[in-house]
Write a protein that holds these residues in place. Structure first.
Motif, short mmCIF file in Angstrom:
data_model
loop_
_atom_site.label_atom_id
_atom_site.label_comp_id
_atom_site.label_asym_id
_atom_site.label_seq_id
_atom_site.Cartn_x
_atom_site.Cartn_y
_atom_site.Cartn_z
N PHE A 54 8.86 -2.29 2.46
CA PHE A 54 9.91 -2.00 1.49
C PHE A 54 10.20 -0.51 1.41
CE2 PHE A 54 7.75 -5.85 0.08
CZ PHE A 54 8.82 -6.73 0.00
N SER A 55 11.47 -0.15 1.33
CA SER A 55 11.91 1.23 1.17
C SER A 55 13.02 1.25 0.12
CB SER A 55 12.44 1.75 2.51
OG SER A 55 12.97 3.03 2.36
N LYS A 94 -1.65 -6.49 11.69
CA LYS A 94 -2.23 -5.35 12.42
C LYS A 94 -1.97 -4.00 11.76
CE LYS A 94 -2.93 -7.24 16.90
NZ LYS A 94 -3.04 -6.95 18.30
N ASP A 95 -1.01 -3.92 10.83
CA ASP A 95 -0.79 -2.67 10.10
C ASP A 95 -0.96 -2.97 8.61
OD1 ASP A 95 -0.24 -0.03 9.55
OD2 ASP A 95 1.73 0.00 10.49
N LYS A 96 0.11 -2.88 7.83
CA LYS A 96 0.01 -3.11 6.39
C LYS A 96 0.63 -4.47 6.04
CE LYS A 96 1.12 1.66 6.10
NZ LYS A 96 1.68 1.52 7.42
N ALA A 97 -0.06 -5.23 5.21
CA ALA A 97 0.53 -6.50 4.76
C ALA A 97 1.72 -6.23 3.85
CB ALA A 97 -0.52 -7.35 4.05
N ILE A 98 1.53 -5.37 2.83
CA ILE A 98 2.63 -4.92 1.97
C ILE A 98 2.67 -3.41 2.02
CG2 ILE A 98 3.52 -4.77 -0.39
CD1 ILE A 98 2.19 -7.46 -0.98
N SER A 99 3.82 -2.87 2.41
CA SER A 99 4.02 -1.42 2.48
C SER A 99 5.18 -1.06 1.58
CB SER A 99 4.32 -1.01 3.92
OG SER A 99 4.53 0.38 3.99
N ALA A 100 4.90 -0.27 0.52
CA ALA A 100 5.93 0.17 -0.41
C ALA A 100 6.15 1.66 -0.22
CB ALA A 100 5.50 -0.12 -1.84
N GLY A 101 7.38 2.06 0.05
CA GLY A 101 7.68 3.47 0.27
C GLY A 101 9.02 3.89 -0.28
N GLU A 102 9.22 5.20 -0.34
CA GLU A 102 10.49 5.80 -0.73
C GLU A 102 11.01 5.25 -2.06
OE1 GLU A 102 10.22 4.35 2.54
OE2 GLU A 102 9.44 6.25 3.24
N SER A 145 -0.23 -0.92 0.54
CA SER A 145 -0.09 0.53 0.61
C SER A 145 1.12 0.97 -0.20
CB SER A 145 0.09 0.94 2.08
OG SER A 145 0.06 2.33 2.20
N SER A 146 0.93 2.03 -1.01
CA SER A 146 2.02 2.61 -1.79
C SER A 146 2.13 4.09 -1.45
CB SER A 146 1.74 2.43 -3.29
OG SER A 146 2.78 3.00 -4.05
N LYS A 147 3.35 4.52 -1.15
CA LYS A 147 3.53 5.93 -0.78
C LYS A 147 4.87 6.46 -1.29
CE LYS A 147 5.11 4.54 3.83
NZ LYS A 147 4.91 3.11 3.70
N ASP A 148 4.95 7.77 -1.36
CA ASP A 148 6.21 8.47 -1.62
C ASP A 148 6.94 7.98 -2.88
OD1 ASP A 148 5.60 9.91 0.65
OD2 ASP A 148 6.81 8.63 1.96
N ARG A 149 6.28 8.18 -4.01
CA ARG A 149 6.83 7.89 -5.35
C ARG A 149 7.05 6.40 -5.60
NH1 ARG A 149 8.02 12.93 -7.56
NH2 ARG A 149 9.03 12.04 -9.37
N SER A 150 6.35 5.54 -4.88
CA SER A 150 6.46 4.10 -5.10
C SER A 150 5.37 3.64 -6.07
CB SER A 150 6.33 3.35 -3.79
OG SER A 150 7.43 3.66 -2.96
N ILE A 151 5.64 2.54 -6.75
CA ILE A 151 4.69 1.95 -7.69
C ILE A 151 4.51 0.49 -7.31
CG2 ILE A 151 4.28 1.31 -10.10
CD1 ILE A 151 6.08 3.71 -10.87
#
Length: 135
Positions: free
Chosen positions: A16-17, A32-40, A59-65
């Motif tokens: 998700f972005s 093989k990487d992230k099951a749930i990826s939250a970004g931007e 995984s949560s990155k870059d101001r994501s909640i």
């Protein structure tokens, strides 16, 4: 995303972005990487999901909640939960708020110095996070 199944994915399963989404009653197997990826600057709710053999479950990155309620984690290769800042112009990392009924949660978690992970209201320790470890 409701009552779905992601299996044998070679990259991120749910990526998700800039999104506001909910994922419920979903199974993630052999990611093989992230099951749930939250970004931007995403806002994601993960509820009653099951994670088996992901490199990183959430995984949560870059101001994501990411709000994580009553999920099951099993055999994550690197981490169950990660929060970090990937793109410096966001000036802040991700945040994860995990709530589980069981207070005795033994998860592999890592949060950099500009991110936050809370488990049942208790903040985990921030630490140095070399992104080469996961990218």
């Amino acid at each position: 995303v409701l009552n779905s199944n992601f299996s044998k994915i070679s990259g991120d399963a749910a990526d998700f972005s800039g999104s506001k989404e909910q994922i419920s009653e979903t199974k993630f197997n052999y990611i093989k990487d992230k099951a749930i990826s939250a970004g931007e600057v995403s806002e994601i709710k993960s509820e009653n999901n099951k994670f088996f053999y992901s490199n990183i479950a959430i995984s949560s990155k870059d101001r994501s909640i990411v709000n994580v309620d009553n999920n099951n984690f099993s055999n994550s290769q690197l981490y169950d939960l990660t929060a970090f800042n990937k793109k410096s112009f966001y000036q802040k990392g991700g945040e994860i708020f995990l709530k589980n009924k069981d207070d005795k949660i033994n998860l592999k978690m890592k949060s950099d110095y500009v991110s936050k992970i809370f488990v049942n209201g208790k903040k985990i320790k921030n630490e140095n996070f070399d992104l080469k470890e996961i990218y």
